[in-house]
Scaffold this motif. Structure first.
Motif, PDB file in Angstrom:
ATOM      1  N   GLU A  60       0.400  -0.929   0.390  1.00  0.00           N
ATOM      2  CA  GLU A  60       0.017   0.210   0.549  1.00  0.00           C
ATOM      3  C   GLU A  60       0.478   1.287   0.186  1.00  0.00           C
ATOM      4  OE1 GLU A  60      -1.287   0.572   4.668  1.00  0.00           O
ATOM      5  OE2 GLU A  60      -2.255  -0.025   3.099  1.00  0.00           O
ATOM      6  N   GLU A  61       2.180   1.111   0.280  1.00  0.00           N
ATOM      7  CA  GLU A  61       2.841   2.653   0.278  1.00  0.00           C
ATOM      8  C   GLU A  61       3.070   2.875  -1.169  1.00  0.00           C
ATOM      9  OE1 GLU A  61       7.512   3.049   2.238  1.00  0.00           O
ATOM     10  OE2 GLU A  61       5.553   2.541   2.856  1.00  0.00           O
ATOM     11  N   PHE A  62       3.525   1.815  -1.879  1.00  0.00           N
ATOM     12  CA  PHE A  62       3.482   2.379  -3.443  1.00  0.00           C
ATOM     13  C   PHE A  62       2.872   2.424  -4.109  1.00  0.00           C
ATOM     14  CE2 PHE A  62       5.226  -1.927  -2.844  1.00  0.00           C
ATOM     15  CZ  PHE A  62       4.925  -2.301  -3.947  1.00  0.00           C
ATOM     16  N   ASP A  63       1.332   1.528  -4.022  1.00  0.00           N
ATOM     17  CA  ASP A  63      -0.204   1.182  -4.916  1.00  0.00           C
ATOM     18  C   ASP A  63      -1.075   1.097  -3.969  1.00  0.00           C
ATOM     19  OD1 ASP A  63      -1.232   0.004  -6.539  1.00  0.00           O
ATOM     20  OD2 ASP A  63      -0.064  -1.808  -7.318  1.00  0.00           O
ATOM     21  N   ARG A  64      -1.721   2.121  -4.657  1.00  0.00           N
ATOM     22  CA  ARG A  64      -2.520   2.017  -3.509  1.00  0.00           C
ATOM     23  C   ARG A  64      -3.472   0.491  -4.512  1.00  0.00           C
ATOM     24  NH1 ARG A  64      -2.422   3.617   1.666  1.00  0.00           N
ATOM     25  NH2 ARG A  64      -0.710   5.915   1.172  1.00  0.00           N
ATOM     26  N   GLY A  65      -3.839  -0.166  -4.821  1.00  0.00           N
ATOM     27  CA  GLY A  65      -5.148  -1.064  -5.300  1.00  0.00           C
ATOM     28  C   GLY A  65      -4.999  -2.027  -4.778  1.00  0.00           C
ATOM     29  N   GLU A  66      -6.156  -2.568  -5.365  1.00  0.00           N
ATOM     30  CA  GLU A  66      -6.124  -4.116  -5.302  1.00  0.00           C
ATOM     31  C   GLU A  66      -5.439  -4.891  -5.434  1.00  0.00           C
ATOM     32  OE1 GLU A  66     -10.629  -7.043  -4.118  1.00  0.00           O
ATOM     33  OE2 GLU A  66     -10.447  -4.983  -4.961  1.00  0.00           O
ATOM     34  N   VAL A  67      -5.345  -6.034  -4.001  1.00  0.00           N
ATOM     35  CA  VAL A  67      -4.582  -7.136  -4.795  1.00  0.00           C
ATOM     36  C   VAL A  67      -5.868  -8.066  -4.933  1.00  0.00           C
ATOM     37  CG1 VAL A  67      -3.431  -8.964  -3.933  1.00  0.00           C
ATOM     38  CG2 VAL A  67      -2.376  -6.861  -2.763  1.00  0.00           C
TER      39      VAL A  67
END
Length: 118
Positions: A60-67
């Motif tokens: 989440e620090e570098f990618d706010r997208g959902e896994v």
């Protein structure tokens, strides 16, 4: 209908050993296993939310997208997890020499079909 979709997935991925479709609580809605114990398959389904949550926190620090997908390997197997509607998850266990891209493609098709049934 869920079982039929899982059966088709197993047929389309020749190296597949087991598949399970689990609800948001990790309980199996349906499953099919060829060489994997039911207990092991149930544990994978039950823990997939924990795995996903920890991975989400890690990125989440570098990618706010959902896994959306998780794939990990052991010496002998690939284990793939893909999310579906209503926080359900499709889990596939396949032999390590299997073609990962083909498995992912057929899993995505299976999830679309499962989502239509939810």
């Amino acid at each position: 209908m869920f079982q039929q979709i899982l059966d088709q997935l197993i047929e389309r991925v020749p190296e597949a050993l087991a598949a399970t479709f689990n609800d948001r609580d990790g309980d199996a809605v349906c499953s099919r296993t060829i060489q994997v114990s039911n207990e092991g398959l149930q544990l994978l389904g039950a823990y997939q939310h924990v795995v996903k949550r920890h991975l989400q926190q890690a990125v989440e620090e570098f990618d706010r997208g959902e896994v959306k997908q998780v794939a990990f390997a052991t010496d002998q197997h690939w284990i793939l997890m893909i999310g579906a509607r209503e926080q359900c998850t499709l889990v596939l266990v396949m032999q390590r020499e299997g073609i990962l891209g083909r498995a992912r493609f057929h899993m995505e098709q299976a999830v679309e079909a499962l989502n239509r049934e939810l």
